[in-house]
Write an enzyme that holds these catalytic residues in place. Structure first.
Site, PDB file in Angstrom:
ATOM      1  N   LYS A   6     -29.741  39.208 -11.748  1.00  0.00           N
ATOM      2  CA  LYS A   6     -28.972  37.973 -11.602  1.00  0.00           C
ATOM      3  C   LYS A   6     -28.768  37.386 -12.991  1.00  0.00           C
ATOM      4  O   LYS A   6     -29.534  37.668 -13.915  1.00  0.00           O
ATOM      5  CB  LYS A   6     -29.766  37.004 -10.731  1.00  0.00           C
ATOM      6  CG  LYS A   6     -28.979  35.873 -10.137  1.00  0.00           C
ATOM      7  CD  LYS A   6     -28.495  36.158  -8.724  1.00  0.00           C
ATOM      8  CE  LYS A   6     -27.673  35.007  -8.200  1.00  0.00           C
ATOM      9  NZ  LYS A   6     -27.144  35.246  -6.863  1.00  0.00           N
ATOM     10  N   GLY A  37     -23.640  22.233   3.151  1.00  0.00           N
ATOM     11  CA  GLY A  37     -22.789  22.908   2.164  1.00  0.00           C
ATOM     12  C   GLY A  37     -21.642  23.640   2.841  1.00  0.00           C
ATOM     13  O   GLY A  37     -21.838  24.705   3.428  1.00  0.00           O
ATOM     14  N   VAL A  83     -19.105  30.027   1.671  1.00  0.00           N
ATOM     15  CA  VAL A  83     -19.756  30.628   2.843  1.00  0.00           C
ATOM     16  C   VAL A  83     -19.792  29.628   4.003  1.00  0.00           C
ATOM     17  O   VAL A  83     -19.474  29.974   5.144  1.00  0.00           O
ATOM     18  CB  VAL A  83     -21.199  31.079   2.521  1.00  0.00           C
ATOM     19  CG1 VAL A  83     -21.832  31.719   3.744  1.00  0.00           C
ATOM     20  CG2 VAL A  83     -21.216  32.053   1.359  1.00  0.00           C
TER      21      VAL A  83
HETATM   22  P1  NAI Z   1     -20.184  27.260  -3.062  1.00  0.00           P
HETATM   23  O1  NAI Z   1     -20.464  26.664  -4.387  1.00  0.00           O
HETATM   24  O2  NAI Z   1     -18.801  27.668  -2.709  1.00  0.00           O
HETATM   25  O3  NAI Z   1     -20.658  26.261  -1.896  1.00  0.00           O
HETATM   26  C1  NAI Z   1     -21.785  25.458  -1.967  1.00  0.00           C
HETATM   27  C2  NAI Z   1     -21.378  24.113  -1.375  1.00  0.00           C
HETATM   28  O4  NAI Z   1     -22.540  23.317  -1.207  1.00  0.00           O
HETATM   29  C3  NAI Z   1     -20.428  23.346  -2.287  1.00  0.00           C
HETATM   30  O5  NAI Z   1     -19.289  22.923  -1.535  1.00  0.00           O
HETATM   31  C4  NAI Z   1     -21.255  22.148  -2.760  1.00  0.00           C
HETATM   32  O6  NAI Z   1     -20.512  20.991  -2.960  1.00  0.00           O
HETATM   33  C5  NAI Z   1     -22.213  21.986  -1.588  1.00  0.00           C
HETATM   34  N1  NAI Z   1     -23.472  21.317  -1.921  1.00  0.00           N
HETATM   35  C6  NAI Z   1     -24.237  21.462  -3.027  1.00  0.00           C
HETATM   36  N2  NAI Z   1     -25.331  20.687  -2.942  1.00  0.00           N
HETATM   37  C7  NAI Z   1     -25.248  20.059  -1.734  1.00  0.00           C
HETATM   38  C8  NAI Z   1     -26.081  19.139  -1.062  1.00  0.00           C
HETATM   39  N3  NAI Z   1     -27.222  18.715  -1.598  1.00  0.00           N
HETATM   40  N4  NAI Z   1     -25.696  18.708   0.155  1.00  0.00           N
HETATM   41  C9  NAI Z   1     -24.545  19.128   0.717  1.00  0.00           C
HETATM   42  N5  NAI Z   1     -23.709  19.993   0.117  1.00  0.00           N
HETATM   43  C10 NAI Z   1     -24.069  20.455  -1.089  1.00  0.00           C
HETATM   44  O7  NAI Z   1     -21.197  28.481  -2.910  1.00  0.00           O
HETATM   45  P2  NAI Z   1     -21.167  29.630  -1.818  1.00  0.00           P
HETATM   46  O8  NAI Z   1     -20.573  30.845  -2.403  1.00  0.00           O
HETATM   47  O9  NAI Z   1     -20.645  29.095  -0.533  1.00  0.00           O
HETATM   48  O10 NAI Z   1     -22.726  29.919  -1.679  1.00  0.00           O
HETATM   49  C11 NAI Z   1     -23.570  29.021  -0.968  1.00  0.00           C
HETATM   50  C12 NAI Z   1     -25.003  29.507  -1.062  1.00  0.00           C
HETATM   51  O11 NAI Z   1     -25.104  30.801  -0.501  1.00  0.00           O
HETATM   52  C13 NAI Z   1     -25.556  29.615  -2.484  1.00  0.00           C
HETATM   53  O12 NAI Z   1     -26.938  29.338  -2.448  1.00  0.00           O
HETATM   54  C14 NAI Z   1     -25.346  31.074  -2.831  1.00  0.00           C
HETATM   55  O13 NAI Z   1     -26.250  31.515  -3.824  1.00  0.00           O
HETATM   56  C15 NAI Z   1     -25.628  31.708  -1.482  1.00  0.00           C
HETATM   57  N6  NAI Z   1     -25.011  33.000  -1.295  1.00  0.00           N
HETATM   58  C16 NAI Z   1     -23.650  33.129  -1.394  1.00  0.00           C
HETATM   59  C17 NAI Z   1     -23.064  34.364  -1.172  1.00  0.00           C
HETATM   60  C18 NAI Z   1     -21.590  34.538  -1.201  1.00  0.00           C
HETATM   61  O14 NAI Z   1     -21.095  35.571  -0.697  1.00  0.00           O
HETATM   62  N7  NAI Z   1     -20.815  33.591  -1.719  1.00  0.00           N
HETATM   63  C19 NAI Z   1     -23.887  35.553  -0.899  1.00  0.00           C
HETATM   64  C20 NAI Z   1     -25.300  35.281  -0.735  1.00  0.00           C
HETATM   65  C21 NAI Z   1     -25.818  34.043  -0.961  1.00  0.00           C
END
Ligand code: NAI
Length: 358
Positions: free
Chosen positions: A80, A180, A184
């Site tokens: 990572k 969030g 995803v």
């Molecule tokens: P993203 O950045 O698109 O979405 C995260 C969302 O959570 C954002 O909209 C953000 O504003 C919101 N957020 C952050 N802190 C918050 C809080 N305290 N309360 C409410 N909302 C909050 O990221 P993505 O790609 O959706 O990933 C989400 C999680 O899943 C991360 O932890 C990532 O590492 C994990 N993940 C993602 C994968 C993927 O395919 N994108 C694969 C495996 C894990």
């Protein structure tokens, strides 16, 4: 603990710090294990309060990638990277992405970068002009956006959790709380709504929340605290890590925790035991959120679309096995780590055979 002590404790092979004098980029790439193959993991861009926080994050995330790949029966290791932003929300620039691409290139493929929190397909495509060891972009890099695959895999993990509790494997009428609604979370909410569930969200970004209200008609609560204490059938953390600690575990009002965020538990060894003792079924994050890795690693390894689909479907069976094994173990996290360790011990040859047999 100093860096070597932390690496030794978690079993890391290599941690590399980089600063680029021209752009000011400061980044760390951590390779936890290459026992099953080269590593693939996202590039997180984040403003960390301290350098130690950034190191802690990249060490934890890369270790999680080793378990994720092994539990998904992929012949890949765990790695990572993090970029230490000078201030919160610091905008991406092409120069920063190019510098990061050059840093990734120095690993000659032992580390393959991808999208994570703070990076987007454009950032990946910029990196891809400097290295071929990056996946997930739109125009140059391969594999596309992994998040729809992650959302599908998370749904499969939820199905196994419902079955494990003897409940009907049917989302209609269930309430799912998602923290969030990003890449995803949005896709997951959409799939759950289509399957007849009621979805409640929490999201700190106004524009993202508004989009989900307009496009999905999603209901929102005002704070994380409200979401985590909402009475629901499944709680799905899909934002950042470390959101459930011992205190918060006691405030949960749900029988199942199954989300996509990496490192959902603050201290997985202890918090997973607390959840078990509270009678809350926790699906280990690196099992439920493997769909995106399966899509990217599968593309990298030359799997067909049908083989990738099958492996995402297999998340349901893997989750069922972990939940069953956990009955006689301290926690579901311990059971998932044991399964990953078994696959790592079986070696790369077995992992290669498993992935191509699927
Ligand atoms: P993203 O950045 O698109 O979405 C995260 C969302 O959570 C954002 O909209 C953000 O504003 C919101 N957020 C952050 N802190 C918050 C809080 N305290 N309360 C409410 N909302 C909050 O990221 P993505 O790609 O959706 O990933 C989400 C999680 O899943 C991360 O932890 C990532 O590492 C994990 N993940 C993602 C994968 C993927 O395919 N994108 C694969 C495996 C894990």
């Amino acid at each position: 603990m100093n860096t070597f002590e932390q690496m030794t404790e978690r079993g890391h092979e290599r941690v590399c710090f980089h600063q680029d004098p021209e752009t000011g980029l400061r980044a760390i790439i951590a390779i936890h294990s290459t026992k099953l193959g080269n590593t693939l993991g996202g590039t997180r861009r984040w403003h960390y309060a301290t350098e130690a926080d950034a190191l802690y994050d990249v060490l934890r995330l890369s270790e999680g990638m080793t378990y994720k790949a092994a539990a998904a029966a992929l012949p890949m290791g765990g790695g990572k990277s993090v970029i230490l932003l000078p201030k919160p929300g610091h905008r991406t620039t092409e120069a920063e992405a190019l510098a990061m691409g050059r840093f990734v290139e120095t690993f000659h493929g032992a580390y393959i970068a991808a999208e994570d929190v703070g990076s987007d397909p454009q950032f990946i495509d910029w990196m891809a002009t400097q290295t071929k060891h990056v996946m997930g972009g739109e125009r140059i890099s391969t594999g596309g956006d992994p998040s729809p695959y992650t959302a599908r895999g998370t749904i499969n993990a939820m199905k196994a959790a419902l079955a494990h509790l003897g409940k009907p494997v049917d989302f209609s009428g269930l309430t799912v709380a998602i923290q969030g609604i990003g890449h995803v979370g949005f896709g997951l909410a959409q799939l759950l709504l289509e399957a007849g569930a009621k979805v409640i969200g929490a999201e700190i970004n106004d524009a993202t929340r508004q989009r989900a209200i307009v496009e999905l008609g999603l209901e929102f609560v005002d704070s994380d605290a409200a979401l985590f204490s909402t009475e629901c059938d499944i709680l799905a953390p899909c934002a950042l890590g470390g959101v459930i600690d011992a205190n918060r575990a006691r405030s949960l009002r749900c029988p199942i925790v199954a989300g996509a965020a990496n490192n959902i538990l603050d201290d997985p060894d202890e918090d997973a035991v607390i959840l078990k003792n509270l009678g809350i079924l926790y699906v280990p994050d690196f099992v439920s959120n493997a769909g995106g890795l399966i899509q990217l690693a599968g593309t990298h390894l030359g799997l067909t679309e049908a083989q990738i689909d099958q492996k995402i479907a297999d998340i349901e069976g893997t989750t069922a096995q972990v939940l069953q094994d956990a009955e006689s173990m301290p926690s579901t996290h311990a059971a998932a780590v044991a399964l990953a360790d078994q696959r790592i011990a079986a070696g790369p040859q077995t992992a290669q055979e498993q992935v191509h047999a699927g």
